[in-house]
Motif scaffolding. Structure first.
Motif, PDB file in Angstrom:
ATOM      1  N   ALA A   1      44.447  31.603  41.688  1.00  0.00           N
ATOM      2  CA  ALA A   1      44.290  32.128  40.330  1.00  0.00           C
ATOM      3  C   ALA A   1      45.534  31.864  39.497  1.00  0.00           C
ATOM      4  O   ALA A   1      45.724  32.470  38.447  1.00  0.00           O
ATOM      5  CB  ALA A   1      43.979  33.611  40.371  1.00  0.00           C
TER       6      ALA A   1
ATOM      7  N   THR B   1      37.436  34.897  39.178  1.00  0.00           N
ATOM      8  CA  THR B   1      37.807  36.278  38.880  1.00  0.00           C
ATOM      9  C   THR B   1      36.756  36.893  37.970  1.00  0.00           C
ATOM     10  O   THR B   1      36.242  36.229  37.063  1.00  0.00           O
ATOM     11  CB  THR B   1      39.184  36.331  38.183  1.00  0.00           C
ATOM     12  OG1 THR B   1      40.153  35.688  39.016  1.00  0.00           O
ATOM     13  CG2 THR B   1      39.617  37.765  37.932  1.00  0.00           C
TER      14      THR B   1
ATOM     15  N   PRO C   1      44.414  41.436  42.787  1.00  0.00           N
ATOM     16  CA  PRO C   1      43.114  40.771  42.602  1.00  0.00           C
ATOM     17  C   PRO C   1      42.169  41.544  41.681  1.00  0.00           C
ATOM     18  O   PRO C   1      41.174  42.134  42.121  1.00  0.00           O
ATOM     19  CB  PRO C   1      42.566  40.690  44.041  1.00  0.00           C
ATOM     20  CG  PRO C   1      43.199  41.840  44.748  1.00  0.00           C
ATOM     21  CD  PRO C   1      44.560  42.000  44.150  1.00  0.00           C
TER      22      PRO C   1
END
Length: 517
Positions: A275, A328, A422
Motif C-alpha cells: 500500500a 484497501t 491496515p
C-alpha cells in the motif's frame, strides 16, 4: 533509521506465562550467533518516538519499543502487546481502556507503569514535533491512570484508535530517560520491545540484540540483527553486490528490481502487494503559487503518470488515481474520473480563468534517493512542456527536506507514504485532515466532517461510501496529486530464513523472523 553490529548470547528458551498467553524470551547458553545484516536506504529521523513519523524510524521503533497494542502478521485488527487487554467502554467509541501487564520492564531495568504510558502520550502531544506523530491523535482529549488501568478519553468517536495505539506513535518510553518537554538526543534508546539497541551510528549502522526481558505478543525468539543504512539505492545495491548485507529491503534501484528473477536459485526474492504510495503535495497557503485550487487542477490535467511508471520506475510501480490505494477499503479512481488523460488545453483554460500569468514560477522540493532524481526531472519536464509553469527544483537531504516543507518553503513537493496501520483512515486524516502530516496548509470543514464520519463505525465496511465522497473532494480540491503505488520487495541470501515475513503491510518490521538456515 539505522545501524547495527553484534555479538550476543542468542539461544533462547520460550516460556509461556501462565494465565496471560504471552511469552518470554530467556537466554540460555553462551554461544555466539552471527547477526543477520539487513540493508536499507530508508533514514531514521530520531531515536525518540515523539520526534519522527517516517518509515525508517518506525521500522526501528517496532523492534526496540513496545506499544499497548500490536498487529499479528497480515492482521487487520490489533491485539494486546504491552497491555493484558484493551476495549472501548460504552457504545460511543469515545472511551478506550487498557490494562497494563504487570511484568514489564524497560531494557534498563526500570519498571513500566501505567503512569509511564500516560507520560509517553502526554510528552508526545506537548512536544508536538513538526516531523513527529502527534497529529495522529486529533481525537485524544486526555489520558487518565488508576493502578494498571489506562483510560484514553476522546473528544469524538474514533473506531481506529486501537489501530493508532499499535503504531510507532504508541511507543512507551521511560520517564527517567526521556525529557517531558523536549526530544531525547544521542545514540541511546530505552524501550521494552523484542530487541534492545546495543549501538547506533546515525546514517550508518544499528546493532540490535534480543531483549531477554521482553514480555508481549511476539512468540518467536529472534537472533541478533545488524541494520546498515545506505545513502541511496545505488549504494544499497553496491552493498548487496559486494556481500555487505544478507537481506535488502527498501529500496534497490528500479532497474535492479525489474530484472529480478524469482526463480533464481542463488537468492530468495519475495515480491508482495504493498500500500506504499507517492503523492505530489501542493502548498495551499496564501503566499504559494498553488493557493488557488484552479492552478492545482491545472497541474492535475498536465501530469502524465505513464512515463513515471514505465520510464522512471521501470514498471515496478503502478499509476495511482486515488488517495486510497488498491487493496484497501474505499479505493476508487477519482483522479482518473476527473482528469482521465493529460490535457494541457484544459489546464491553460483553468490558469486563464484564475487570472494567472504564465509561465508561473514554482519551486519543487524533494529528497534525493533512488529514482526520485529522475522522477523530479520528468515532472519538471512535463510541467514546463505545457508552457504554463517554470519550475525551480530544490533537492534536500531527508531531515532538512521534512523541516523545509513543514515550514512552507516549497510550492509543491513529492513525498512517499506507507500506511501506519491496515485501515483507509491512515490515508485520510494524516494526509488531508486539518492537522495533516504533509503540513501543506490544507484545511477544509467539509473534509474534516467526512473524516469524522469515517471514524464512527467499528465495522469498517460501512465507511466505503463516505471514503468515496472524501476522495471525490480530494479530486476537486487537489491538495495533493496521487502518482503511483508500488510493490514491496525483500531480497535475501539463500541461507537466511524468514525474509518473506519481514514486511507484511502492517507497518511493522519483523526482524525477529530472520535467522540462519
Amino acid at each position: 533509521m539505522r545501524s547495527i553490529r553484534v555479538r550476543i548470547l542468542a539461544i533462547f528458551a520460550v516460556l509461556v506465562i501462565a494465565g496471560v498467553g504471552a511469552w518470554q524470551l530467556l537466554p540460555s547458553g553462551d554461544a555466539d550467533e552471527k547477526p543477520v545484516t539487513v540493508g536499507t536506504s530508508d533514514e531514521v529521523t530520531s531515536l525518540d518516538p515523539a520526534g519522527a513519523y517516517d518509515a525508517g524510524s518506525w521500522a526501528l521503533y517496532s523492534n526496540i519499543y513496545q506499544s499497548l497494542m500490536t498487529f499479528k502478521s497480515g492482521a487487520v485488527v490489533p491485539e494486546p502487546d504491552a497491555a493484558e487487554s484493551c476495549r472501548f467502554i460504552g457504545q460511543k467509541l469515545q472511551t478506550y481502556q487498557c490494562e497494563l501487564r504487570d511484568d514489564l520492564t524497560f531494557s534498563n531495568g526500570h519498571k513500566i507503569t501505567a503512569k509511564a504510558v500516560k507520560y509517553s502520550f502526554d510528552r508526545m502531544i506537548k512536544i508536538a514535533s513538526d516531523v513527529g506523530p502527534a497529529s495522529l491523535f486529533p481525537t485524544l482529549e486526555n489520558v487518565v491512570t488508576e493502578g494498571r488501568l489506562i483510560t484514553f478519553n476522546l473528544n469524538a468517536r474514533d473506531a481506529t484508535f486501537p489501530h493508532k495505539l499499535a503504531t510507532g506513535a504508541g511507543s512507551i518510553v521511560d520517564p527517567e530517560e526521556y525529557p517531558a518537554d523536549k526530544l531525547r538526543t544521542g545514540d541511546r534508546a530505552d524501550g521494552s520491545g523484542p530487541y534492545t539497541l546495543k549501538s547506533y551510528k546515525a546514517g550508518e549502522e544499528a546493532e540490535l540484540v534480543p531483549n531477554p526481558g521482553y514480555q508481549g505478543a511476539i512468540r518467536k525468539s529472534g537472533g541478533p540483527v545488524t541494520i546498515r543504512y545506505y545513502a541511496d539505492s545505488e549504494k544499497l545495491k553496491s552493498g548487496w553486490d559486494t556481500g555487505q548485507v544478507d537481506v535488502t529491503h527498501r529500496q534497490l534501484p528500479p532497474e535492479t528490481l525489474n530484472k529480478l528473477n524469482p526463480g533464481d536459485p542463488d537468492i530468495r526474492v519475495t515480491e508482495m502487494d504493498s500500500a506504499e504510495i507517492r503523492n505530489m503535495a501542493f502548498n495551499v497557503r496564501a503566499d504559494s503559487a498553488f493557493a488557488d485550487k484552479r492552478v492545482r487542477q491545472a497541474a492535475a490535467w498536465i501530469i502524465d503518470r505513464g512515463p513515471l511508471v514505465g520510464d522512471v520506475y521501470k514498471s515496478t510501480v503502478e499509476p495511482l488515481y486515488s488517495l486510497i490505494p488498491q487493496g484497501t477499503i474505499g479505493h476508487g479512481t477519482p483522479f482518473f474520473d476527473a482528469y482521465p488523460s493529460p490535457d494541457p488545453a484544459k489546464a491553460k483554460d483553468l490558469m486563464a480563468d484564475a487570472g494567472i500569468e504564465t509561465p508561473l514560477k514554482v519551486t519543487y522540493g524533494f529528497s534525493p534517493g533512488g529514482a526520485t532524481v529522475a522522477e523530479a526531472a520528468e515532472i519538471r519536464r512535463q510541467l514546463e512542456a505545457s508552457g504554463l509553469f517554470k519550475v525551480t527544483v530544490k533537492p534536500m537531504e531527508w531531515q532538512d527536506f521534512q523541516k523545509a516543507y513543514a515550514a512552507g518553503q516549497f510550492d509543491f513537493y513529492t513525498v512517499g507514504w506507507l500506511p501506519d496501520y491496515p485501515d483507509p483512515d491512515t490515508f485520510s486524516q494524516p494526509l488531508v485532515g486539518r492537522t495533516n502530516t504533509l503540513h501543506n496548509g490544507y484545511a477544509s470543514a467539509e473534509m474534516d466532517a467526512l473524516i469524522t464520519k469515517t471514524l464512527e463505525f467499528s465495522d469498517r465496511s460501512r465507511t466505503s461510501a463516505t471514503f468515496k465522497d472524501l476522495q471525490d473532494l480530494v479530486g476537486e480540491d487537489v491538495p495533493l496529486l496521487p502518482l503511483w503505488q508500488k510493490k514491496d520487495y525483500v531480497i535475501a541470501k539463500t541461507d537466511v530464513a524468514g525474509s518473506q515475513y519481514l514486511s507484511d503491510g502492517t507497518g511493522i518490521w519483523r526482524l525477529w523472523e530472520l535467522g540462519w538456515i
